[in-house]
Enzyme design. Sequence first.
Site, short mmCIF file in Angstrom:
data_model
loop_
_atom_site.label_atom_id
_atom_site.label_comp_id
_atom_site.label_asym_id
_atom_site.label_seq_id
_atom_site.Cartn_x
_atom_site.Cartn_y
_atom_site.Cartn_z
N LYS A 107 0.89 -1.30 -0.12
CA LYS A 107 0.01 -0.03 -0.21
C LYS A 107 0.87 1.29 0.21
CE LYS A 107 -4.56 0.95 -0.01
NZ LYS A 107 -5.35 0.09 -0.42
P1 NAD Z 1 -12.65 7.45 -3.19
O1 NAD Z 1 -11.82 8.35 -2.69
O2 NAD Z 1 -13.16 7.44 -4.51
O3 NAD Z 1 -14.21 7.58 -2.35
C1 NAD Z 1 -14.26 7.80 -1.01
C2 NAD Z 1 -15.64 8.23 -0.47
O4 NAD Z 1 -15.60 8.01 0.92
C3 NAD Z 1 -16.04 9.80 -1.21
O5 NAD Z 1 -17.26 9.83 -1.32
C4 NAD Z 1 -15.76 10.42 0.37
O6 NAD Z 1 -16.57 11.64 0.47
C5 NAD Z 1 -16.34 9.45 1.32
N1 NAD Z 1 -15.72 9.54 2.82
C6 NAD Z 1 -14.32 10.16 2.99
N2 NAD Z 1 -14.55 10.24 4.49
C7 NAD Z 1 -15.63 9.80 4.98
C8 NAD Z 1 -16.26 10.13 6.12
N3 NAD Z 1 -15.38 10.05 7.07
N4 NAD Z 1 -17.55 9.61 6.39
C9 NAD Z 1 -18.24 9.22 5.25
N5 NAD Z 1 -17.55 9.09 3.76
C10 NAD Z 1 -16.46 9.72 3.81
O7 NAD Z 1 -12.22 6.02 -2.59
P2 NAD Z 1 -12.68 4.48 -3.16
O8 NAD Z 1 -11.52 4.30 -3.94
O9 NAD Z 1 -14.14 4.60 -3.47
O10 NAD Z 1 -12.26 3.89 -1.54
C11 NAD Z 1 -13.31 3.68 -0.66
C12 NAD Z 1 -12.83 2.47 0.30
O11 NAD Z 1 -12.84 1.40 -0.45
C13 NAD Z 1 -11.40 2.77 0.77
O12 NAD Z 1 -11.39 2.03 2.06
C14 NAD Z 1 -10.50 1.89 0.12
O13 NAD Z 1 -9.33 1.35 0.55
C15 NAD Z 1 -11.67 0.90 -0.38
N6 NAD Z 1 -10.97 -0.08 -1.68
C16 NAD Z 1 -11.18 0.60 -2.82
C17 NAD Z 1 -10.72 -0.09 -3.97
C18 NAD Z 1 -10.84 0.62 -5.36
O14 NAD Z 1 -10.52 -0.24 -6.37
N7 NAD Z 1 -10.87 2.11 -5.50
C19 NAD Z 1 -10.60 -1.41 -3.96
C20 NAD Z 1 -10.72 -2.08 -2.64
C21 NAD Z 1 -11.11 -1.26 -1.47
#
Ligand code: NAD
Length: 418
Positions: A107
């Site tokens: 990461k």
């Molecule tokens: P992103 O940045 O595209 O979206 C994150 C979202 O969470 C946004 O809508 C933001 O406004 C919201 N957010 C941030 N802080 C917050 C809070 N305190 N309360 C409520 N909402 C909040 O990120 P993403 O890529 O969608 O990732 C989201 C989660 O999924 C993370 O935990 C990430 O590690 C996990 N994840 C992502 C992927 C991927 O392919 N992008 C894969 C596996 C896991």
Amino acid sequence: MREFDTQTFRLAVAQFDQAAEAMELDHNLRERLKFPQRSLIVSVPVRMDDGRVEVYTGYRVQHDSSRGPTKGGVRYHPDVNLGEVAALAMWMTWKCALTDLPYGGAKGAVAVDPAQLSRAELQRLTRRYAAEIFPLIGPEQDIPAPDVGTDAQVMAWMMDTYSQQVGYSVPGVVTGKPLSIGGSLGREEATGRGVTYVTIEALRHLKLDMRDCTVAIQGFGNVGSHTARIMQECGARVIAVSDVTGGIHNAKGLDIPELLTRYQTNGQTLRETKLGDWLSNDDLLQLDCTVLVPAALSEQITERNAAKLRCRILAEGANGPTTLEADRILQDKGVFIIPDILANSGGVIVSYFEWVQDVQRFFWKATDIQDRLQDILTNAFHRTLQFSLSRNTSMRMAALMSGIDKVAQAHLHRGLYP
Ligand code: NAD
């Protein structure tokens, strides 16, 4: 090791310890797997548009490379620290092993709020970060991907910076890139599609139908928005979504295509879309619904709010959204948990497809990607479910134990160098 000692790292290690105990993992291996193999902290100086130089802190942590190159996203968020990045890298190791991808976990992160930077500043930050971690990454070494606060454009800048350093184009150094430079069809939506596929299997197991389902989603970024769209396409009623500012709720079901147009294309806030009643993130988690999908940050479901959750299924789109105490409370309540390393593994699975396509210079059709993704996830879900039923343990422990066991086997076969 004190340098990793943060709440998120303690959560990842406590989960690992529980699984290691249950599987009677060899003591020496336990010590080796608890801490990351490599951790790099870098300074990222960036010339801002007004001429000042700001220095940000960046990280790249490789947890374990016994099964292949390491793989994991890059997060841009003001509150990241070494311990959190190490925890996320450890979860990546178990996730890749659980789904049989030939990768270890890694990461990366930069402690920055990307919303505060101009596009030019964001590009300079990304390129300098990529240059600083250059010695650690590469298509055979460690392959970054998007995570919170980063996207396909950030990956394109990373790929270009790496390629400039070596003197030729290396598409396989990152995944989640735009299609024009070797990205894969279906990568952007992959995590949300994967969350949907495993939810369909969980519903089947519980003898429920997607068309009778209500869904609430915390986080409306990459994972949350695609989960909302695909769940609705599969017949579910998505009744609430939120972002960092709060959320909107409509018991009859939100019009997701219209919401996406207003929010993503027209730049309205969730509240401005007026498609539902305003509610807080806390209230969203406590809505009466069939499926709750946390898709934002870690440790959102804690002993403070777990007893108030009213979902039948918790599909963990985010990494580490549930604390250990909350996990126990939810199990006692009979909530069916699809743990993060299974529920959100669609992203890394299609990242693997992208890397294979880049390395082979041979690109697949969207239907091939969807079919192979569904195949891997359906198998992983049912193997985990069978393990959980036969060992009378939770889905989380079953997933962790399966992943850790594969990594342990690799260590035992390779032995300890020197
Ligand atoms: P992103 O940045 O595209 O979206 C994150 C979202 O969470 C946004 O809508 C933001 O406004 C919201 N957010 C941030 N802080 C917050 C809070 N305190 N309360 C409520 N909402 C909040 O990120 P993403 O890529 O969608 O990732 C989201 C989660 O999924 C993370 O935990 C990430 O590690 C996990 N994840 C992502 C992927 C991927 O392919 N992008 C894969 C596996 C896991």
